[in-house]
Write an enzyme that holds these catalytic residues in place. Sequence first.
Site, mmCIF file in Angstrom:
data_model
loop_
_atom_site.group_PDB
_atom_site.id
_atom_site.type_symbol
_atom_site.label_atom_id
_atom_site.label_comp_id
_atom_site.label_asym_id
_atom_site.label_seq_id
_atom_site.Cartn_x
_atom_site.Cartn_y
_atom_site.Cartn_z
ATOM 1 N N GLU A 259 -11.805 25.587 10.919
ATOM 2 C CA GLU A 259 -11.590 25.566 12.385
ATOM 3 C C GLU A 259 -10.107 25.370 12.671
ATOM 4 O OE1 GLU A 259 -12.992 26.226 15.005
ATOM 5 O OE2 GLU A 259 -12.166 25.044 16.646
ATOM 6 N N TYR A 260 -9.458 24.484 11.907
ATOM 7 C CA TYR A 260 -8.008 24.245 12.076
ATOM 8 C C TYR A 260 -7.268 25.570 11.842
ATOM 9 C CZ TYR A 260 -3.323 22.355 11.325
ATOM 10 O OH TYR A 260 -1.962 22.106 11.426
ATOM 11 N N SER B 249 18.447 0.291 -2.016
ATOM 12 C CA SER B 249 17.415 0.272 -3.061
ATOM 13 C C SER B 249 16.892 -1.160 -3.099
ATOM 14 C CB SER B 249 18.031 0.652 -4.404
ATOM 15 O OG SER B 249 19.147 -0.192 -4.622
ATOM 16 N N GLU C 60 3.629 -4.168 1.156
ATOM 17 C CA GLU C 60 3.398 -2.722 1.192
ATOM 18 C C GLU C 60 3.243 -2.157 -0.215
ATOM 19 O OE1 GLU C 60 6.883 -1.185 3.145
ATOM 20 O OE2 GLU C 60 6.802 -2.687 4.737
ATOM 21 N N LYS D 113 4.242 0.214 -3.183
ATOM 22 C CA LYS D 113 5.526 0.869 -3.472
ATOM 23 C C LYS D 113 5.221 2.301 -3.926
ATOM 24 C CE LYS D 113 9.959 0.282 -5.806
ATOM 25 N NZ LYS D 113 9.991 1.659 -6.349
ATOM 26 N N GLU E 97 8.643 7.363 2.617
ATOM 27 C CA GLU E 97 8.542 8.011 1.309
ATOM 28 C C GLU E 97 7.732 9.296 1.429
ATOM 29 O OE1 GLU E 97 10.056 6.128 -0.991
ATOM 30 O OE2 GLU E 97 9.452 6.882 -2.956
ATOM 31 N N LYS F 125 8.401 -7.876 2.050
ATOM 32 C CA LYS F 125 9.564 -7.945 2.955
ATOM 33 C C LYS F 125 9.366 -9.128 3.891
ATOM 34 C CE LYS F 125 9.905 -2.925 2.862
ATOM 35 N NZ LYS F 125 9.737 -1.653 3.612
ATOM 36 N N LYS G 214 7.198 -4.860 -9.586
ATOM 37 C CA LYS G 214 6.800 -3.661 -10.315
ATOM 38 C C LYS G 214 5.594 -3.946 -11.209
ATOM 39 C CE LYS G 214 9.147 -0.276 -10.463
ATOM 40 N NZ LYS G 214 10.539 0.104 -10.778
#
Length: 323
Positions: free
Chosen positions: A34-35, A81, A113, A115, A173, A290, A314
Amino acid sequence: MNDTQARILALREQLDTYNEQYYVADAPTVPDVEYDRLMRELIALEQAHPEWLDSSSPSQKVGGAPVSAFPEVRHALPMLSLDNVFSDDELAAFEKRLHSRLGSDAPIEFCCEPKLDGLAVSLLYERGRLVQAATRGDGSTGEGITENVRTIKAIPLRLRGDDWPARLEVRGEVFMPSAGFERMNEAARACGDKVFANPRNAAAGSLRQLDSRVTAKRPLAFYCYGVGLVEGEPLGERHFDILQRLKGWGLPVSPEVKRMQGRAGCEQYHDDILHRRDRLPYEIDGVVYKVDELALQERLGFVARAPRWATAHKFPAQEELTR
Ligand SMILES: NC(=O)n1nc(-c2ccco2)nc1N
């Protein structure tokens, strides 16, 4: 305005809404067929009436003629960074440094959040329209990749509503979701095209295409995670709330973003996301904490190129993990 003009405007609004439902609310309401039917009707009407073409029409996400090179873009504010921690002890040291610099042991609220493992980009909106997109580059100067970024369906060419600042730089990102990455590499293997080693390389390679029509065919996505230049009223006092305002203007924000209390909240968030890492539809290489209050961020400032008020935590590289 005649019927055809009205139909063109209605189709643009409907397709923008479908894009936002799919990429921002993560809740598509129409099947692709449909889109595609509506998009074909819009493209046919705009080709019949070039005098009504609008650069922010959703039909313009198909890309245009190749460029010979990318122009340099100087960032109004440096794109930083992130510093890293790799353990709870290092996280404790990060929190200790925050308390020491703030001169208080009061619990700190963090915006946590995922990463995303893609490519950082800066989007500049003027009067609500996307006018420029650039890579992070060395943090001060990046490459202008506006035509390529305009083809990414998750990135609105016009912001919703009207309470956005006259000039707004959004940072986030660009990434390639795992399913799209597998599909694209499968097709590339089948016809002997270049196969990408991982979704991050695939996203970077797709954004650096000189022919935006190639970029338009790549399954790229985007989540914003902050702002740079803001000309006009401040967007808010807390990072998490600012992200929610960006979402209200039609910019995608990861549903995994959460406000957590203190180091214990960060550790809980880290363990939750690590536990669900393999089930997320995109690759991540950690989480980011943050300091949520902008007033505290300003007091903490930056060390060299990395903010004192944020750190990434990390994960061990996937191949290191025993399966
Ligand atoms: N890569 C990523 O997902 N990032 N990167 C930041 C960042 C970089 C500098 C300030 O914030 N935040 C998130 N979620």
